[in-house]
Motif scaffolding. Sequence first.
Motif, PDB file in Angstrom:
ATOM      1  N   HIS B 111       0.828  -1.215   0.000  1.00 14.16           N
ATOM      2  CA  HIS B 111       0.000   0.000   0.000  1.00 14.16           C
ATOM      3  C   HIS B 111       0.856   1.256   0.000  1.00 14.16           C
ATOM      4  CE1 HIS B 111      -4.094  -1.578   0.131  1.00 14.16           C
ATOM      5  NE2 HIS B 111      -3.499  -2.639   0.651  1.00 14.16           N
ATOM      6  N   LYS B 162      -4.544  -5.470   2.356  1.00 15.61           N
ATOM      7  CA  LYS B 162      -5.293  -4.743   3.375  1.00 15.61           C
ATOM      8  C   LYS B 162      -5.803  -5.722   4.442  1.00 15.61           C
ATOM      9  CE  LYS B 162      -9.357  -1.948   4.200  1.00 15.61           C
ATOM     10  NZ  LYS B 162     -10.469  -1.179   3.662  1.00 15.61           N
ATOM     11  N   PHE B 205      -5.590   2.692   7.220  1.00 18.26           N
ATOM     12  CA  PHE B 205      -6.765   1.871   7.539  1.00 18.26           C
ATOM     13  C   PHE B 205      -7.243   2.163   8.958  1.00 18.26           C
ATOM     14  CE2 PHE B 205      -3.800  -0.741   4.911  1.00 18.26           C
ATOM     15  CZ  PHE B 205      -4.481  -0.639   3.713  1.00 18.26           C
ATOM     16  N   GLU B 207      -9.907   1.911  10.246  1.00 16.89           N
ATOM     17  CA  GLU B 207     -10.869   0.906  10.751  1.00 16.89           C
ATOM     18  C   GLU B 207     -10.174  -0.234  11.497  1.00 16.89           C
ATOM     19  OE1 GLU B 207      -9.971   1.566   7.652  1.00 16.89           O
ATOM     20  OE2 GLU B 207     -10.543   0.012   6.203  1.00 16.89           O
TER      21      GLU B 207
END
Lengths: 245, 255
Positions: B111, B162, B205, B207
């Motif tokens: 990423h 991810k 990320f 989350e």
Amino acid sequence: MLELYHAEPVANSMKVLLCLKEKNIPFVSHYVDLLRFEQHKPEFVRLNPNGQVPVLVHDGAIITESTVINEYLEDVFPQVRLRPENPVERAQMRVWSKFVDEYFCPALSMIGWHTMVRKVAQKLKKDELNEVLSHIPLKEQRDKWATIAGASFSEEQLADSRRKIGVSIERMEKLLQKSHWLAGPTYSLADVNSYSMVAGVPRFFPEFMKPRAAEWLEEMNARPAVKAALAMPNKVPETLRAFGD
Amino acid sequence: MLELYHYEPSANSMKPMLCLKEKGLEFVSHYVDLHSFEQHSPEFVKVNPNGQVPALIHDGAIITESTVINEYLDDVFPQVSLRPRDPVARAHMRIWSKFVDEYFCPALSMHGWNVLIPGIVERLKKGEFDQLLERIPLKEQRDKWKTAATHSFTEEQLADSKRKVGVSIERMEKILAKSRWLAGEEYSLADVNTFSMVVPVPRFFPEFLNEKVAPRTMDWVRRMNERPAVKAALAMSRKPAPGASPATLATGTRN
């Protein structure tokens, strides 16, 4: 008490079997039959949640990952030393072992799964395969089984793995031109960790073998500890074996 | 003499920088500018034939691979010990560090590269990138540069990476529920080797890393940030960007 859960004296199981034999440490051997998927059974997953061999149990403490197990054995049983005293050589031992884990072994493993484990996976009926898959804890391992049971790896993936095996032997050859063993003048875990990866190369990829690597392999084969480790139970049918008798 | 070839205090460069600072060791810093492709220059390839940072030179001996460098530093300079004395905890330190190297770091790295590399390559003149590619010693790195430069990681690859970052934080959270540090009650190389991987996660990320889903990891990050060695290593950043921390810069959120 020292207990080892392991499969045949090949691949990552062999790394630890050979280390224990070199150190002459008695241990209780628990054979895990990978072809009967014992590594995914609840009893075993309780030991290693990843469902992978080898696993060492030492007085109740569970140690996983063959490379780490061998460093642990060295930390706890230093009587027969397999780590060089010289810290630079010790670093070289770790750099090489890391290369084996991250590059050489995965490349070999793909070819091994494609040519050997696949024969087992393809014999499974669809519901049998689904049953097997449902017990595999790691997604990556589940995907690998599903891949070989189906269309297997692509030609491109297989060719790249073959190339990596060639690169690995070349890199090994370069080291062995400079020193007798892989981490310098002393036999070390770098050699122990590489044996089972190199042993099958002359049979499956004779085109990649190099003079010093061949000499090294011959010298390894003559070691009593290697012979003792290879004499451990091997229940895999001849047609599925990479090396050994 | 100790010399370290390194980039920003992020990713794998940060691992030995933090280790050296924890141990209070003096070293000569050689900054290798990855944005100018200095890691592939003939001078640097002489130091590390793989063309990768970090690399340590100790009285002429060259040590590569950040995880191995940190074990080397602990072998040679054990005064401030960063490996647990208990061999089982030490094994846990190595299992975790191996997991970071083989699973967490590559997933995060994809990423980072996906966001950062196209911007670097765009600044080059036409044809210059192809010449720079030829200098990259490792085929795997050459392929990664080509793929990242053209935004060619597939949606499937990015989604899987991810997922792996999420799995990594979950695994970390589980360990930290049982012990104060990643290899037990003692601070160790497991923590040193993980800091720079966790720092960029909330940006990429959120989350996966917040007070609700990973409170113990959040607490671990706070405890890490309070350490003088972490502050000292972060202060070695050469490219301070307004409003961006060194770690976010190196993983490419600033462009």
